[in-house]
Design an enzyme around this catalytic site. Structure first.
Site, PDB file in Angstrom:
ATOM      1  N   HIS A  40       0.813  -1.216   0.000  1.00  0.00           N
ATOM      2  CA  HIS A  40       0.000   0.000   0.000  1.00  0.00           C
ATOM      3  C   HIS A  40       0.845   1.264   0.000  1.00  0.00           C
ATOM      4  O   HIS A  40       0.374   2.330   0.360  1.00  0.00           O
ATOM      5  CB  HIS A  40      -0.960  -0.005   1.193  1.00  0.00           C
ATOM      6  CG  HIS A  40      -1.779  -1.244   1.266  1.00  0.00           C
ATOM      7  ND1 HIS A  40      -1.434  -2.306   2.074  1.00  0.00           N
ATOM      8  CD2 HIS A  40      -2.885  -1.641   0.592  1.00  0.00           C
ATOM      9  CE1 HIS A  40      -2.294  -3.287   1.910  1.00  0.00           C
ATOM     10  NE2 HIS A  40      -3.190  -2.914   1.023  1.00  0.00           N
ATOM     11  N   GLY A  41       2.119   1.104  -0.346  1.00  0.00           N
ATOM     12  CA  GLY A  41       2.947   2.275  -0.581  1.00  0.00           C
ATOM     13  C   GLY A  41       3.489   2.994   0.643  1.00  0.00           C
ATOM     14  O   GLY A  41       3.830   4.161   0.558  1.00  0.00           O
TER      15      GLY A  41
END
Lengths: 175, 687
Positions: free
Chosen positions: A140-141
């Site tokens: 999710h970065g």
């Protein structure tokens, strides 16, 4: 029935309540082992004993991944640049404020030891990636810096530091 | 019986739900308002007890399945891991394994009650047949469950039972292959048995719902065998039956707890603590006790197909009982002849059960055939004739009359005792025929025997020393980790001592980064290393016989204590056959075998080893191991110490088990007492 006195009544009520209470206690006690069995068993706990890791083969700028209690542990031999970057940032500006010094062992400042599990939802961040010279979680970065602190993305907290100690200058004991 | 519901909810939410799904009314009419005959005796509580046991088996079974591995290589190990490592795993496993036996005890009582009081008769035929179906499903479930631990009896029981189907003409062999999923019982068989063993209890639960439904349509039978006619004949299920059933269930739990906590392996076979070995059949294959009468019938008939047919017919004949016994009077109370034949039949069934556990030779075969013949005679000839010729005594006009003129209750118990005594005498007679061929090991006194038994830490430590210095040269101890030495209820070492001992061992580990195996000092989590790399190596090094693993030896060996001692053993909680045998074996070597005994080359004579010819040379001699606590350094002492040590390795939770057992017993007895007085109070106004 109509002739029974109130004393008899209360004696009977006491008996009913006592019986019900004892039965209820027994039921709750019987549930205990049924739930307790779900906890880690003795062999799992024994297998989670501390491990020792030799740091000698890890060159400056390299990171290795070892497993302790089924969790990936990153051991990173940081470069001067990485350490400086980690210490240059104002601690109060961080989402989870913590100084780099608090996350490493004094005198062993180049060694970062963190649990490699993203504090967002448990993926494994990749070392030496992202914009902060630290870790990048592809799920999710989330981006962590060279001290394993969260800098950007959805993760709420820094990468956790496992309990460890230096057995010698080139050996650590995790756990 | 259960007409339109009287249930009228007051609460608005309940009213709302009830109008859309009348579940409250269903529960109310089934378990609260349901009219139950007021003259039921305690034999009628076994329906509730059976429901409870089904619940216990399903709950403990689901939990065991969370830890169990259905694989031929791992199943045995995973069961041991449950017992040794999982929190309360020993409790859950013993609850489940003994629970199966309790389930069958209860179902047999339930069935005999139905037979005695004619509960199968019009209009309860379907109710009865559903019961027979449940019983058949229970047998299938119990059998497949027994296979899962993958011990010797599991494996060979599975082999024998599946081979029953090979008796079917033409397609038998194909069916057996289909059941196995291979050329013999193996991993595919274990896997599918696990799957089915998980499925069938829910099928049983479904048929139980039908059984209870049918029961609630036709109403319960009762000891008088007359139908309720007026309100006065019945009482509402709650509180009357509920409280009585609760008392019955609690008493049954006391009985159950006795097995679980004090004699958990009494009903099991020691051979099932030996891992399955497709190359060696145990000396005697005996099914679980609850199948023994049918096993006796199977063996009584000297033809394969006929034997199998007879065995299944013995169960199926029950389904036809409503039509075989045409007597109008239900209860055997009012049928003097039928009552006597009922008790004879009970004795015959017990006798068949006893014979099923005996080797099929000599007098046992003859007795088995006579009793088998009688079993079928009872159903097929006796009952039809009896129902035509017998003159029944007058039955009471109503249940209320029966309650008022009470007398027969004690008589039934009396005749039960007389019958059991007679059966006992019969068995003694049978046993005195067979003489003891083998010398049985002397019974030693152990610190861990009895309800308050505890291991003697010094003795366990000495036993460990003997194992380390002598036994471990040939025997492995695969299920014991060094950490176990610091466990509560063990030899009492500290964690540091256990770790120090572990570090004296070299443990093979790896592969390392370069792909090589390496040796490192042991850690507490490591297991005692085996002296040989594999079974073949062990075999070659020991004259052709691989020395068995010792971890479970104290539970994997037993001997026949004979009748009636084996019944007393249940009361005295005798569980020490294994240690007695080990201690005796270690001292049972004799230089000069009897003159008429031919000892094979490379073997040694041992008084207590089955067959007397053992490949292990006399392992212990006086002074061989140095004790530093002043205990005598004699073979006798070494043998006792190592036997006690092996009892601990086989049953490491023994102390925890007995301790919890005492607490559970005290609790259950208090609860039973309270329930008894509550029941008396509740029923006071019904009588």
């Amino acid at each position: 029935m109509t002739t029974s006195t109130s004393a008899e009544h209360s004696r009977r009520d006491f008996l009913y309540v006592a019986t019900g209470a004892v039965a209820a206690v027994g039921t709750v006690a019987a549930i205990w082992p049924l739930v307790s069995q779900m906890n880690p068993d003795a062999s799992t706990i024994a297998a989670g004993a501390p491990i020792e890791v030799d740091l000698a083969p890890i060159a400056e700028g390299q990171a290795i991944k070892v497993f302790w209690r089924s969790k990936p542990i990153y051991i990173m031999n940081r470069t001067k640049k990485q350490i400086e970057e980690a210490r240059a940032v104002a601690v109060s500006s961080l989402p989870d404020p913590q100084s780099d010094q608090a996350r490493v062992k004094e005198g062993h400042d180049q060694w970062l030891v963190v649990i490699g599990i993203c504090t967002h939802l448990g993926c494994i961040p990749i070392a030496h990636e992202g914009s902060y010279d630290g870790f990048f979680c592809p799920c999710h970065g989330s981006q962590y810096d060279s001290s394993g602190r969260i800098r950007q993305g959805p993760a709420p907290a820094n990468l956790a530091v496992p309990p460890y100690s230096f057995a010698s200058d080139t050996r650590i004991k995790i756990g | 019986m259960s007409g339109p519901s009287q249930y009228q909810p007051q609460n608005a939410v309940l009213k709302w739900v009830e109008r859309r799904l009348p579940i409250g009314g269903l529960i109310h009419s089934s378990f609260i308002g349901y009219p139950t005959p007021r003259n039921l005796n305690y034999w009628w509580t076994f329906g509730a007890i059976l429901s409870m046991m089904l619940g216990v088996q399903i709950v403990t079974g689901i939990i065991l399945a969370m830890h169990y591995t259905p694989h031929a290589d791992l199943a045995f190990k995973s069961v041991e891991a449950i017992v040794r490592d999982v929190n309360y795993g020993w409790l859950l496993r013993y609850l489940h394994s003994n629970g199966a036996s309790m389930f069958f005890i209860a179902v047999y009582i339930h069935m005999f009650r139905g037979l005695y009081y004619g509960s199968y008769k019009e209009p309860r035929e379907v109710l009865w047949i559903l019961g027979v179906i449940i019983y058949l499903l229970m047998m299938a479930t119990g059998f497949m469950g027994y296979v899962l631990p993958w011990g010797q009896m599991s494996f060979w029981g599975a082999t024998v039972i599946t081979n029953l189907f090979s008796a079917i003409p033409y397609v038998g062999d194909s069916i057996v292959t289909l059941l196995w999923g291979g050329y013999a019982v193996g991993n595919p068989t274990l896997n599918r048995f696990f799957s089915l063993h998980y499925l069938l209890p829910f099928v049983i639960a479904g048929v139980v719902v039908l059984h209870v439904w049918a029961l609630h349509v036709v109403g319960q039978n009762n000891p008088a065998g007359v139908e309720p006619q007026t309100e006065k004949d019945t009482v509402p299920f709650t509180p009357y039956a509920t409280i009585k059933d609760s008392f019955g269930m609690t008493c049954f739990l006391v009985f159950f707890a006795w097995f679980v906590f004090y004699t958990p392996n009494y009903l099991g076979d020691p051979d099932n603590y030996i891992p399955a070995n497709p190359g060696v059949t145990p000396a005697e294959i005996v099914p679980e006790w609850y199948y023994l009468p049918f096993y006796a019938i199977l063996r009584s008939i000297p033809n394969k197909l006929a034997g199998v047919v007879a065995m299944f017919s013995a169960i199926l004949v029950l389904a036809f009982l409503p039509w075989l016994d045409g007597a109008k009077v239900r209860s055997a109370r009012y049928r003097p002849l039928a009552r006597q034949f009922f008790w004879i039949f009970v004795v015959v069934c017990l006798g068949l059960g006893y014979l099923g556990s005996k080797p099929p030779q000599g007098i046992y075969v003859v007795a088995g055939r006579i009793l088998t013949a009688y079993y079928f005679f009872h159903f097929l000839i006796l009952l039809p004739i009896l129902s035509r010729v017998e003159k029944a005594r007058p039955v009471p006009n109503s249940i209320a009359d029966d309650v008022l003129g009470k007398a027969g209750a004690l008589k039934a118990v009396g005749s039960a005792i007389v019958v059991l005594a007679a059966a006992g005498l019969l068995l003694i007679g049978g046993v005195s025929q067979s003489r003891a061929e083998e010398e049985t090991p002397p019974t030693l006194s152990w610190s861990f025997a009895g309800p308050f038994g505890k291991f003697d830490q010094g003795q366990i430590q000495r036993g460990l020393k003997v194992y380390k210095e002598v036994c471990s040269n040939c025997h492995s101890l695969n299920y014991i980790a060094f950490r176990n030495l610091a466990d509560a209820g063990g030899p009492g070492y500290s964690e540091e001592q256990a770790a120090a001992l572990a570090s004296t061992y070299k443990i093979k580990d790896g592969p390392n980064e370069t792909g090589d195996m390496f040796e490192r000092p042991g850690r507490p989590a490591d297991y005692f290393p085996a002296p040989f790399a594999n079974e073949q190596q062990a075999r070659v090094a020991n004259g052709g016989a691989a020395p068995p693993d010792l971890s479970l030896m104290a539970k994997a060996r037993g001997y026949d204590r004979g009748f009636p001692t084996f019944i007393f053993d249940l009361v005295t909680q005798f569980q020490e056959k294994g240690p007695n045998y080990i201690a005796a074996l270690l001292q049972g070597f004799e230089e000069n075998p009897p003159a008429d005994f031919k000892l094979p080359d490379g073997s040694y004579y041992n008084k207590y080893f089955p067959g007397h010819s053992i490949k292990m040379p006399k392992p212990l001699s006086d002074g061989q191991v140095t004790y530093d606590d002043g205990a005598p350094q004699t073979v006798q002492q070494y043998a006792a110490d190592v036997a006690a040590f092996l009892m601990w390795t086989a049953e490491p939770k023994l102390e925890a088990r007995k301790k919890l057992g005492l607490q559970v017993m005290i609790f259950l007895i208090i609860l039973a007492g309270l329930l008894y007085f509550t029941k008396k109070k509740v029923w006071a106004d019904a009588h």
